[in-house]
Design an enzyme around this catalytic site. Structure first.
Site, short mmCIF file in Angstrom:
data_model
loop_
_atom_site.label_atom_id
_atom_site.label_comp_id
_atom_site.label_asym_id
_atom_site.label_seq_id
_atom_site.Cartn_x
_atom_site.Cartn_y
_atom_site.Cartn_z
N CYS A 85 0.83 -1.20 0.00
CA CYS A 85 0.00 0.00 0.00
C CYS A 85 0.87 1.26 0.00
CB CYS A 85 -0.97 -0.04 1.18
SG CYS A 85 -2.31 1.14 0.98
N HIS A 180 -3.86 -5.29 0.80
CA HIS A 180 -3.28 -5.73 2.08
C HIS A 180 -3.31 -7.25 2.21
CE1 HIS A 180 -2.73 -1.77 3.88
NE2 HIS A 180 -3.77 -1.43 3.14
N GLU A 182 -1.95 -8.93 4.45
CA GLU A 182 -1.84 -9.31 5.86
C GLU A 182 -3.18 -9.51 6.55
OE1 GLU A 182 -1.09 -6.45 4.49
OE2 GLU A 182 -1.41 -4.73 5.79
#
Ligand code: XMP
Length: 523
Positions: A85, A180, A182
């Site tokens: 990002c 993202h 994660e």
């Protein structure tokens, strides 16, 4: 012995709320990583000899005047870099590409179309000769986008809103992704991390709790040598795992002190004593200081005042016990990695750490060194470590319990009688929550004794008795929390059992407030 920190990934933190999640995903791939502030400098980065670098997201925009920037030499070290990002936007900005505000902020799930699946997207979609392009679901949260990639980069994925949603440099060392990986809303995120870690950074999955035990035991042995270690055991997950690990390393040179402050839950002291003495054969001093604490708390109603008294008294008792044993050279503590990051992170020592969370802190006038064997671990890793040390789920999955114990759950003045009432009600709450199979998924569940009385009727008689509040919350770290949507039937059973079985209570209420603006505890 091989150092398990040898293959390290550095995560540069630009202030994203997800930075810790990135670290946990990397650890899940069994690769060791550390979070460092974005501005630690290129020399420090080189000293760390990372096998790869990950740039986190950030609430900032690269083109804003105060944007957190780094030296672009980072990209010339020959170390693979993954920008997530903001990290990707930063890479673009510093290497001569263009980042600008997108017309529409992209927030939520998006379909990512993969244009090149040779590196970080390798093997994450099913191949079929019928399908010409592959897509996966990813989580987006950004207001800026890549207008033009830097020279020498190629686009490897796009989405409706992001013409360049992922890119890499031609030598396959530098990667940028707009989404993202994660968060759980990117189901293939872990595969993307694995590709980056194993194929690009050439890391091996060395970071296991078995290897951690081996490493840590050697490390503790070589530091302590033939000296003595003390540990304040509360029976909670962190202090328990610390004690068992240190014991594994140095045996009887560890002495634990368990302080009964009279503010524990029903039968708690007995349970802790029997587990650690009988199962682990740890040298354990039992300091029954019930009387002392209750005397000091007499007449006190202010919550902060209670905390201060309990904190001070705890240290006094601990010091006395330590002196009786002839002193010690090291104090073992269960500090975890999130506490370490808090004090060194991008945001600086966080204002959200409350002083009251340090109750039971350090003894005041003794000289010793600290041993903090869990300071590299996240909570989930501590549980895995505990498993590796043959500790039971009973200990490893205990809900957090505050240092000042029931003193902050008996609202108003703490007396022996009121503690007993609360203890009995609280035991029923825990028993029923466990029976319903909800204990693990709930962050904390307990009873609170309110400082009011209410009218009731039992048989033909009017009663005027105490009120108990039920508190059950879900949370991941205690910083924010939601009230748990417990089934009505369960609430009903808990309420009627408390009212019928605990003499002196005639009303039970359920707390439906979330944090913020409320807190988990009532005091
Ligand atoms: P609050 O009430 O602030 O609680 O939402 C957040 C978490 O911290 C625990 N807590 C404490 N723990 N000493 C502790 O060791 C304290 O004084 C203390 N006060 C709150 C609380 O149980 C919850 O897990």
């Amino acid at each position: 012995m091989r150092d398990i920190h040898q293959e390290k990934i550095l995560i540069l933190d630009f202030g994203s709320q997800y930075t810790q999640l990135i670290a946990r995903r990397v650890r899940e791939c069994r690769v060791y990583c550390e979070i460092v502030p974005y501005n630690i400098g290129i020399e420090k980065i080189k000293e760390n000899k990372p096998k790869g670098i990950i740039l986190s997201g950030s609430p900032s925009s690269v083109y804003m005047p105060n944007a957190p920037l780094i030296d672009k030499k980072l990209f010339e070290l020959g170390i693979p870099v993954l920008g997530i990002c903001y990290g990707m936007q930063l890479m673009t900005h510093l290497l001569g590409g263009v980042v600008s505000k997108s017309a529409k902020r992209e927030y939520g799930k998006a379909e990512l179309v993969i244009d090149d699946d040779s590196d970080i997207f390798k093997d994450i979609t099913h191949h079929s000769s019928l399908i010409t392009h592959h897509s996966i679901t990813v989580w987006m949260s950004h207001g800026d986008r890549i207008e033009r990639m830097p020279e020498g980069f190629i686009k490897i994925a796009h989405s409706d809103n992001s013409p360049v949603a992922a890119m890499n440099s031609r030598d396959s060392k530098l990667f940028g992704i707009q989404f993202h990986p994660e968060v759980v809303h990117t189901p293939k995120g872990i595969e993307i991390f694995k590709n980056f870690l194993y194929n690009i950074c050439r890391c091996s999955p060395l970071w296991t709790m078995a290897s951690f035990v081996e490493y840590s035991v050697e490390d503790i042995k070589s530091r302590v040598k033939n000296k003595r270690v003390m540990c304040a055991l509360s029976g909670g997950v962190d202090s328990s795992v610390t004690a068992v690990l240190v014991h594994r390393a140095i045996g009887d040179r560890l002495t634990c002190v368990f302080v009964n402050n009279g503010l524990l839950r029903k039968e708690e002291a007995d349970k802790v004593l029997s587990v650690f003495r009988n199962n682990f054969h740890i040298k354990l001093i039992y300091a029954n200081a019930e009387e002392r604490f209750l005397n000091k708390l007499r007449g006190i109603t202010d919550p902060e005042e209670k905390r201060k008294i309990i904190g001070r008294e705890f240290i006094a008792v601990f010091e006395e016990e330590a002196k009786k044993t002839g002193g010690f050279d090291f104090l073992a503590q269960g500090t975890l990695y999130p506490d370490v990051i808090e004090s060194t992170s991008f945001k600086g020592p966080s204002a959200t750490i409350k002083t009251h969370h340090n109750v039971g802190g350090l003894p005041t006038d003794m000289e010793f060194e600290l041993i903090e064997p869990l300071r590299e671990l996240f909570k989930d890793e501590v549980r895995l470590l505990g498993k590796e040390l043959n500790m039971s789920d009973d200990i490893l999955w205990r809900q957090p319990f505050p240092g000042p114990g029931l003193a902050i759950r008996v609202l108003g003045e703490v007396t022996r009688d009121r503690l007993e009432l609360l203890r009995n009600a609280d035991a029923i709450v825990l028993e029923e929550i466990k029976k319903a199979g909800l204990y693990r998924e709930i962050w904390q569940s307990f009873a609170v004794l309110l400082p009011v009385k209410s009218v009731g009727v039992m048989g033909d008689e009017r009663t005027y008795e105490n009120v108990v509040g039920l508190r059950a919350v879900t949370s991941t770290d205690g910083m924010t929390a939601d009230w748990a949507k417990l089934p009505y039937d369960l609430l009903g059973v808990i309420s009627s059992r408390i009212i019928n079985e605990v003499k002196g209570i005639n009303r039970v209420v359920y707390d439906i407030s979330s944090k913020p603006p409320s807190t988990i505890e009532w005091e």
